[in-house]
Design a protein around this motif. Structure first.
Motif: not given
Length: 226
Positions: A193-209
């Motif tokens: 389950t850990d190997l299938s949990r990539d972190s989201k790191d797209g444009v929306l994620q970065r823009s919100f940050a």
């Protein structure tokens, strides 16, 4: 063939390296003294901004940035020390303990710094709202807590060296690229389950940050200048 997994999103990586730069700048400026103490304050306000961002991001950020994904507990720490726990993509239990300890120590440092008054070159923005006794106590705490921070940083650096030297694991590379490379022979050491949990790191994620960090920076700048 290696499996590449996005572990650390860009906001977390920028937080990490900006925090490093601010701590270094703070250390240099406080030891120079004189007019440089104002720069020490600027670095302190920057650290405060970054910490507020990190705390919020620990609840709304990507998978491995969230505190719930690596919050240490006694059982997890003991299993790790006994070598009975699987490898993890993010912080292991001891690493998590170190992260929380450093975040707490830095929070204490920036909070007490808001009340510091050296009666020469700098007065914290909140010093005028409390008694001289409180200012004196928090100023001493601010100075003494530096030692705690330096010790925790030394432990952090030592752990990085240890993992590189004795376990062949580069902890710095993923904090630069964001990705962790898992060899096929190593996959069995992780939970599926850990190997299938990539972190989201797209444009929306970065823009919100970026929006979140901007709001925090403006707010901190406003209150620190009053």
């Amino acid at each position: 063939m290696k499996k590449i997994i996005r572990v650390w999103d860009l906001p977390i990586r920028l937080f990490h390296w900006l925090l490093v730069l601010c701590i270094i700048g703070s250390f240099i400026s406080v030891n120079i003294g004189g007019n440089a103490i104002q720069w020490h304050a600027y670095f302190g306000y920057s650290v405060l901004t970054l910490l507020i961002f990190r705390i919020i991001w620990g609840f709304v950020g990507s998978t491995h940035a969230r505190f719930t994904s690596f919050f240490p507990n006694q059982e997890a720490i003991l299993n790790y020390l006994r070598g009975k726990s699987p490898r993890v993509l993010g912080h292991n239990p001891l690493g998590a303990l170190s992260v929380f300890a450093l975040l707490f120590a830095l929070c204490v440092q920036v909070t007490t710094g808001l009340f510091v008054d050296d009666e020469i070159a700098f007065q914290g923005p909140l010093a005028k709202y409390v008694s001289g006794t409180v200012v004196s106590f928090l100023s001493e705490m601010h100075e003494g807590n530096q030692v705690v921070i330096y010790v925790l940083i030394a432990i952090h650096i030592g752990a990085i060296w240890y993992y590189k030297k004795f376990k062949g694991e580069n902890l710095i590379k993923p904090m630069i690229s964001g990705d962790k490379e898992i060899a096929s022979s190593e996959e069995a050491q992780y939970l599926p389950t850990d190997l299938s949990r990539d972190s989201k790191d797209g444009v929306l994620q970065r823009s919100f940050a970026l929006l979140l960090l901007s709001v925090i920076a403006v707010t901190v700048g406003y209150f620190s200048s009053k």
